[in-house]
Motif scaffolding. Sequence first.
Motif, mmCIF file in Angstrom:
data_model
loop_
_atom_site.group_PDB
_atom_site.id
_atom_site.type_symbol
_atom_site.label_atom_id
_atom_site.label_comp_id
_atom_site.label_asym_id
_atom_site.label_seq_id
_atom_site.Cartn_x
_atom_site.Cartn_y
_atom_site.Cartn_z
ATOM 1 N N MET A 1 0.656 -1.267 0.189
ATOM 2 C CA MET A 1 0.074 0.006 -0.151
ATOM 3 C C MET A 1 0.912 1.241 0.145
ATOM 4 O O MET A 1 1.995 1.411 0.798
ATOM 5 C CB MET A 1 -1.081 -0.111 1.153
ATOM 6 N N ILE A 2 0.861 2.296 -0.870
ATOM 7 C CA ILE A 2 1.553 3.421 -1.042
ATOM 8 C C ILE A 2 1.005 4.328 0.418
ATOM 9 O O ILE A 2 -0.382 4.507 0.246
ATOM 10 C CB ILE A 2 1.289 4.080 -2.310
ATOM 11 N N ASP A 3 1.670 4.808 0.929
ATOM 12 C CA ASP A 3 1.369 5.608 2.108
ATOM 13 C C ASP A 3 2.445 6.972 2.101
ATOM 14 O O ASP A 3 3.680 6.173 2.573
ATOM 15 C CB ASP A 3 1.448 4.731 3.452
ATOM 16 N N PHE A 4 2.191 8.039 2.062
ATOM 17 C CA PHE A 4 3.074 9.249 2.009
ATOM 18 C C PHE A 4 3.077 9.837 3.390
ATOM 19 O O PHE A 4 3.692 10.761 3.618
ATOM 20 C CB PHE A 4 2.732 10.080 1.243
ATOM 21 N N ARG A 5 2.418 9.187 4.299
ATOM 22 C CA ARG A 5 2.703 9.743 5.838
ATOM 23 C C ARG A 5 3.975 9.583 6.396
ATOM 24 O O ARG A 5 4.487 8.275 6.063
ATOM 25 C CB ARG A 5 1.533 9.134 6.919
ATOM 26 N N LEU A 6 4.642 10.238 7.141
ATOM 27 C CA LEU A 6 5.685 9.992 7.935
ATOM 28 C C LEU A 6 5.579 9.095 9.178
ATOM 29 O O LEU A 6 4.416 9.112 9.729
ATOM 30 C CB LEU A 6 6.395 11.391 8.419
ATOM 31 N N ASP A 7 6.430 8.129 9.321
ATOM 32 C CA ASP A 7 6.496 7.228 10.522
ATOM 33 C C ASP A 7 6.593 8.193 11.625
ATOM 34 O O ASP A 7 7.208 9.254 11.820
ATOM 35 C CB ASP A 7 7.347 6.084 10.347
ATOM 36 N N GLU A 8 6.645 7.538 13.029
ATOM 37 C CA GLU A 8 6.584 8.165 14.143
ATOM 38 C C GLU A 8 7.908 8.882 14.198
ATOM 39 O O GLU A 8 7.932 10.075 14.761
ATOM 40 C CB GLU A 8 6.368 7.295 15.422
ATOM 41 N N GLU A 9 9.070 8.187 14.213
ATOM 42 C CA GLU A 9 10.332 8.624 14.217
ATOM 43 C C GLU A 9 10.629 10.109 13.309
ATOM 44 O O GLU A 9 11.155 11.057 13.906
ATOM 45 C CB GLU A 9 11.605 7.428 14.096
ATOM 46 N N TYR A 10 10.383 9.586 12.067
ATOM 47 C CA TYR A 10 10.548 10.789 11.070
ATOM 48 C C TYR A 10 9.761 12.265 11.548
ATOM 49 O O TYR A 10 10.088 13.145 11.780
ATOM 50 C CB TYR A 10 10.068 10.677 9.708
ATOM 51 N N GLU A 11 8.440 11.930 11.866
ATOM 52 C CA GLU A 11 7.652 13.064 12.338
ATOM 53 C C GLU A 11 7.953 13.609 13.723
ATOM 54 O O GLU A 11 7.873 14.905 13.918
ATOM 55 C CB GLU A 11 6.220 12.488 12.650
ATOM 56 N N ALA A 12 8.544 12.880 14.727
ATOM 57 C CA ALA A 12 9.145 13.376 16.030
ATOM 58 C C ALA A 12 10.274 14.572 15.483
ATOM 59 O O ALA A 12 10.472 15.417 16.144
ATOM 60 C CB ALA A 12 9.409 12.248 16.763
ATOM 61 N N LEU A 13 11.183 13.831 14.629
ATOM 62 C CA LEU A 13 12.365 14.871 14.322
ATOM 63 C C LEU A 13 11.662 15.894 13.711
ATOM 64 O O LEU A 13 12.222 17.154 13.728
ATOM 65 C CB LEU A 13 13.057 13.949 13.286
ATOM 66 N N ARG A 14 10.731 15.841 12.616
ATOM 67 C CA ARG A 14 10.381 16.994 11.901
ATOM 68 C C ARG A 14 9.801 17.918 12.958
ATOM 69 O O ARG A 14 10.159 19.301 12.928
ATOM 70 C CB ARG A 14 9.329 16.640 10.932
ATOM 71 N N LYS A 15 8.996 17.487 13.816
ATOM 72 C CA LYS A 15 8.441 18.429 14.917
ATOM 73 C C LYS A 15 9.545 19.167 15.633
ATOM 74 O O LYS A 15 9.221 20.501 16.078
ATOM 75 C CB LYS A 15 7.326 17.784 15.650
ATOM 76 N N THR A 16 10.549 18.257 16.103
ATOM 77 C CA THR A 16 11.425 18.751 16.957
ATOM 78 C C THR A 16 12.282 19.912 16.161
ATOM 79 O O THR A 16 12.302 21.172 16.835
ATOM 80 C CB THR A 16 12.443 17.857 17.406
ATOM 81 N N VAL A 17 12.583 19.986 15.015
ATOM 82 C CA VAL A 17 13.050 20.862 14.173
ATOM 83 C C VAL A 17 12.138 21.996 13.897
ATOM 84 O O VAL A 17 12.640 23.294 14.130
ATOM 85 C CB VAL A 17 13.919 20.414 12.956
ATOM 86 N N GLU A 18 11.152 21.857 13.638
ATOM 87 C CA GLU A 18 9.949 22.988 13.674
ATOM 88 C C GLU A 18 9.909 23.823 14.642
ATOM 89 O O GLU A 18 9.843 25.161 14.613
ATOM 90 C CB GLU A 18 8.544 22.382 13.253
ATOM 91 N N ASP A 19 9.856 23.299 16.097
ATOM 92 C CA ASP A 19 9.859 23.933 17.147
ATOM 93 C C ASP A 19 11.242 24.867 17.376
ATOM 94 O O ASP A 19 11.165 26.065 17.755
ATOM 95 C CB ASP A 19 9.490 22.984 18.128
ATOM 96 N N PHE A 20 12.335 24.329 17.101
ATOM 97 C CA PHE A 20 13.561 24.956 17.325
ATOM 98 C C PHE A 20 13.665 26.075 16.391
ATOM 99 O O PHE A 20 13.908 27.287 16.790
ATOM 100 C CB PHE A 20 14.641 23.904 16.976
ATOM 101 N N ALA A 21 13.098 25.850 15.078
ATOM 102 C CA ALA A 21 13.179 26.833 14.042
ATOM 103 C C ALA A 21 12.219 27.909 14.471
ATOM 104 O O ALA A 21 12.675 29.238 14.337
ATOM 105 C CB ALA A 21 12.970 26.474 12.526
#
Length: 385
Positions: free
Chosen positions: A1-21
């Motif tokens: 199945m094609i799924d473009f959602r980020l998994d939990e680890e990637y999403e946690a990283l993305r959110k951490t960097v977003e907050d820092f920025a």
Amino acid sequence: MIDFRLDEEYEALRKTVEDFARSEVAPVIGEFYERAEFPYQLVAKMGQMGLFGLPFPESVGGMGGDYFALCLALEELARVDSSVAITLEAGVSLGAMPLYRFGNEEQRQRWLPRLCSGAGLGAFGLTEPGGGSDAGATRTTAKIVDGEWVINGSKAFITNSGTEITELVTVTAVTGEKPNGHKEISAIIVPAGTPGFTVAPKYSKVGWNASDTRELAFADCRVPAENLLGERGRGYAQFLSILDEGRVAIAAVSVGLAQGCIDECLRYVGERETFGNKIGSYQAIQFKIADMEARTHTARLAYYQAAAKMLRGEPFKKEAAIAKLVASNAAMDNSREATQIFGGYGFMNEFPVGRFYRDAKILEVGEGTSEVQRMLISRELGVGA
């Protein structure tokens, strides 16, 4: 199945960097940009977060992540500012990655732990004043004399090459002639402060004002023979492969800038009034923002696919070129439209879109111009072969 959602680890990283920025970079970066000052404090914090070590294994001081994780971090940083994003991109993909990909164990253990921690920065000396996109036109030379490489020549537009924490620059140089008469180009590690290695004053730039970019000169610069990186005569080929990866990273930076333009415009059109109405109520503005979103969405999917093929070990040269081309175009177009939406305020450096507009253009030039990307795409399709 094609799924473009980020998994939990990637999403946690993305959110951490977003907050820092948002919390650390956004409040101060405008002042650094205006002063054309390198943001050492922010870079140190990025190092403490492990961002410089994201795609490297723990054995060399890295975080054990992958290149896609780096791209996610770059996108979130560039949503706020491209100077800090390009400092990270160049430090990882151009400074440290060649050492990891092609260095021997001694070179890796000597240099990578500090580069992965962000305590030191590496740079990549490929472009020359007369070379531009024609990297094969390298004129810098290196000859073995008494067990040392003696380097002479110059490099231009080299990111992270003159900071107080720059540790090394890996340079390409002509080290001989191949049997077919072509230049033998090799890569050589030159530590910062080596006699004969001169770093020029930083450029006065249109954009990326809070990042470090210099011209370098080598005059009988001597380094040990063991500073050869990878196989002699393979330096050009090595760096072409590094540039393929780097184009995916630049695409991520471009997507971040394009998204940042949307973020700023959504806030602005909900506040700004003309003729008694919020400007977001006008269809002309709505259509501009819709086009901005469509460009950004498309560009993000392009770099996601290129990164996915890279991580699977599949050929990704064409996809990297497409991602870089589409994303840099989106960044340029979105920044122009954002500036138009902001009107006179968009021309003021105090507003992020003014910086975005200045920063966007170089994304169509660095790590291969848009014309080079089109050459690569057509070549991969067999056109003109």
